[in-house]
Every structure is written in structure tokens, then in C-alpha cells.
Scaffold this active site. Structure first.
Site, PDB file in Angstrom:
ATOM      1  N   GLU A   1      24.035  27.947  45.838  1.00  0.00           N
ATOM      2  CA  GLU A   1      24.656  29.280  45.779  1.00  0.00           C
ATOM      3  C   GLU A   1      23.670  30.455  45.789  1.00  0.00           C
ATOM      4  O   GLU A   1      23.816  31.388  44.994  1.00  0.00           O
ATOM      5  CB  GLU A   1      25.576  29.357  44.547  1.00  0.00           C
ATOM      6  CG  GLU A   1      26.625  28.257  44.530  1.00  0.00           C
ATOM      7  CD  GLU A   1      27.525  28.274  43.280  1.00  0.00           C
ATOM      8  OE1 GLU A   1      27.212  29.007  42.332  1.00  0.00           O
ATOM      9  OE2 GLU A   1      28.536  27.549  43.284  1.00  0.00           O
TER      10      GLU A   1
ATOM     11  N   HIS B   1      35.610  24.509  48.091  1.00  0.00           N
ATOM     12  CA  HIS B   1      36.604  24.879  47.080  1.00  0.00           C
ATOM     13  C   HIS B   1      37.608  25.845  47.717  1.00  0.00           C
ATOM     14  O   HIS B   1      37.300  27.014  47.930  1.00  0.00           O
ATOM     15  CB  HIS B   1      35.935  25.586  45.894  1.00  0.00           C
ATOM     16  CG  HIS B   1      34.993  24.720  45.127  1.00  0.00           C
ATOM     17  ND1 HIS B   1      35.423  23.635  44.388  1.00  0.00           N
ATOM     18  CD2 HIS B   1      33.645  24.760  44.976  1.00  0.00           C
ATOM     19  CE1 HIS B   1      34.369  23.067  43.807  1.00  0.00           C
ATOM     20  NE2 HIS B   1      33.285  23.721  44.150  1.00  0.00           N
TER      21      HIS B   1
END
Ligand code: XIL
Length: 351
Positions: free
Chosen positions: A162, A239
Site C-alpha cells: 500500500e 477488496h
């Protein structure tokens, strides 16, 4: 023709003999290939799950399903820095070692998660006033300690997790502030030195579709590889939430990374929804799971598809996204949902 695989049980053999092949539904024609891992065999894509180590230790049905359904596993938490070095200099490898041993016994590859992240850091890092030079040294030592400890036992590492914002700029983290933008390249070089055989991934969420964020990843991965930095994989966490719509251009996105020559993987797939669940939401969820698996199966270099938990019995979504849940392919009783059937059928079509 029936491709009879190893493990074909006596009952299944009897069923084939009694009913005849034509009478069998599609799934049964590959009897013996039970579970998703059986369905995935021969496709070139491994099927994985994040593993909750408490559930693995205390819930026999959960443990059995991890072994039966998946051929790769990722520790949901126990390889994160806060877990492996809760006190500076005192390592706690036990729970992660347990997963490595479980995986070895069950013929599963391990995805290591994760070496460099802004989240789930030990509190001593945030609470101590380290200089930039000290932080650089800490990160380097951490990568050598962890990737070194698991050397040769990790199939793929999420080296940096990330690192980008939604607009494609570098996320403002303790690592960017201390080491500057070169921290990503450094992390990959150190990880490669520590464990040369692991496939090294950069990994993020909202990385599935075409966007400023994935454009930036495309450029970053390309640039790093031109510089000889050992970035070998691009991980899309996967996700999704059905209320946001599904990423119709996921195949296009995966294809451009495929063309760069890097491996790709879906690393943390779940498809959540606003509760309560109903048959339409459940169906949309199945489509979300299927869409990403098809994209993976349709390119050459996509090597795995991992769900971030396979049962709603143990799942991070309700605790993080208020009012949302039902994000996994199996319900709280470990009964398959349509998403599970979609994954299985999609794999079977691809073999
Ligand atoms: C989550 C775990 O599932 C939770 O148990 C934990 O409390 C927080 O982290 N992206 C990641 C994962 O890369 O490590 C996160 O896992 C989910 C989002």
C-alpha cells in the site's frame, strides 16, 4: 473423457460405476478433485486464503477446510512487524513458523505478508524518536531478519504494501519521510538479498481497475524494473464492495501488467456488502469473485488468487466497515455460497 485424479474415493468410484458418466453433473465428472484446490489443478493459478492462526488452532472444521480447499496460504496477521517484533530486538516467529509447518504438511505454498507497511507497526517504532538514519537501519534490519528467518520457505513476499495514494502519488508514511522515495527500491533489493528465491510483490487495494493509482503502479513497476530493481510481481488485493459496482476493466488492467513481464496475483480477495444479505447481493458477490478469477485465468503471468478469509465466521470486514459483511465465499457455518460455486466452476472451465 473423465480425467480421474489421485484421491478418487471408493464412494465416488462407485457412483461413477453405478450412474455412468453421462448421468453425472459436471462437478462430479472430476470426482476426487474435491475442494477449490482440486478444481484449480492444472490451471497454473494457485488458490489461497488468509489464515487466522487462532481459528487454525481452535477450530477443527476451519483447519480441515484450509487444508482441503487451498494450495497456498497467507498469514492474515502473524508476519506483520507488530506481531514478529512486539518489543524491539525480541522476535516472535512462533505463530508464523506454525503456519509454515502446516503449509508444508499440506503441500501449500506460503505468501509472506508483509515486510514494509505503514500499518500494524510495533508501537515502539512510532513512540521512539528515531532519526532518519536510524529508521533506515531499522527497516533494513527488519527485512533481513524476517525474510532471512523464512528464507527458502516463502513462495512470494508482499515486500511493500500500500505505498501509493488514490491519485498515484507516494503515500506519506514513516518510511517515505525517513528514507525518501527510494525506500521502495531499497526494500526490494534488501528482500532479494535476504531470500533470492522468493517472488517479490508490490501490493495494494483499489489496484484492480484502470485509474490514476494503477497508472502510477504501471509506471512505477516499469521504471523499477528498468533500473534492475527486483520487483517481480504486482499484487491486487481485490477488496471489493458490491455497493460500489464491480471493476469491469479488471482484465484490461491485469493484461497491461502481464505485458510488462511481471507476475500478477489477486492477494486478498473479498466482496463485501451492506447487510443484510439477500439473494441479489449474494449473486452480485459471486460475480465479483468470478470477474477477478477470470481475469487471472485469462492472462499468462497471474499466478495466484487468494481470498482474505474464506468464511464469515472469522472475517475482518464487520469490525472495520460498519454495517457491512458477508464478504467471503462461505457462511458462518462454512457452507458454500454462490461465490464458492462460481470460483470452483470457473477453475473447472479453465483446465
Ligand atoms: C487486516 C486483517 O485482516 C485484520 O485482522 C487486521 O486487524 C488488520 O489487517 N490490507 C492488508 C491486510 O494488506 O493486511 C489487512 O488485513 C486488510 C487490508
Amino acid at each position: 473423457m473423465i480425467r480421474v485424479r489421485t484421491g478418487l474415493g471408493a464412494a465416488a468410484l462407485a457412483a461413477i460405476t453405478v450412474l455412468g458418466v453421462a448421468a453425472l453433473p459436471n462437478g462430479a465428472a472430476v470426482a476426487g478433485d474435491t475442494g477449490l484446490r482440486g478444481a484449480a489443478r492444472g490451471t497454473g493459478v494457485k488458490i489461497g486464503t488468509a489464515v487466522d492462526m487462532n481459528a487454525l488452532a481452535n477450530d477443527a472444521a476451519y483447519k480441515e477446510a484450509v487444508a482441503a480447499e487451498f494450495n497456498t496460504v497467507t498469514p492474515e496477521n502473524v508476519m506483520k512487524w507488530s506481531e514478529v517484533e512486539p518489543t524491539q530486538g525480541t522476535y516472535n516467529w512462533g505463530p508464523a513458523d506454525d503456519l509454515i509447518n502446516f503449509a508444508r504438511r499440506n503441500g501449500q505454498a506460503v505468501r509472506g505478508h508483509t515486510l514494509v507497511w505503514h500499518s500494524q507497526l510495533p508501537s515502539w517504532i512510532n513512540e521512539t524518536d528515531f532519526t532518519k538514519a536510524q529508521l533506515r537501519d531499522l527497516l533494513r534490519r527488519h527485512i533481513f531478519a524476517e525474510a532471512g528467518h523464512f528464507k527458502g520457505k516463502i513462495w512470494a513476499w508482499d515486500v511493500v504494501n500500500e505505498p501509493l495514494n488514490e491519485d498515484g502519488t507516494l503515500r506519506d508514511t514513516i518510511w517515505l519521510r525517513a528514507l525518501g522515495p527510494g525506500y521502495i527500491a531499497d526494500a526490494f533489493r534488501w528482500a532479494h538479498q535476504a531470500d533470492p528465491s522468493a517472488i517479490l510483490f508490490i501490493n495494494d487495494y483499489n489496484a484492480e481497475w484502470l485509474s490514476p493509482k494503477t497508472d502510477a503502479y504501471y509506471q512505477l513497476v516499469k521504471d523499477l524494473r528498468h533500473q534492475g530493481v527486483p520487483v517481480q510481481g504486482f499484487g491486487m488485493q481485490g477488496h471489493l464492495g458490491i455497493q460500489y459496482g464491480l471493476p469491469g476493466d479488471v482484465l484490461e488492467n491485469v493484461r497491461r501488467f502481464d505485458a510488462l513481464g511481471v507476475k500478477t496475483a489477486f492477494t486478498e480477495v473479498d466482496v463485501r456488502m451492506i447487510l443484510p444479505t439477500d439473494q441479489y447481493r449474494t449473486q452480485a458477490q459471486a460475480e465479483g469473485f468470478g470477474l477477478m478469477l477470470r481475469a487471472c485465468l485469462l492472462v499468462k503471468n497471474c499466478i495466484s488468487y487468494t481470498v482474505w478469509g474464506f468464511t464469515d465466521k472469522y472475517n475482518w470486514v464487520p469490525g472495520v466497515f460498519a454495517g457491512e459483511g458477508s464478504a467471503t465465499p462461505m457462511d458462518e457455518q462454512l457452507q458454500p455460497k454462490p461465490a464458492y460455486d462460481t470460483l470452483r466452476e470457473t477453475f473447472l472451465l479453465a483446465r
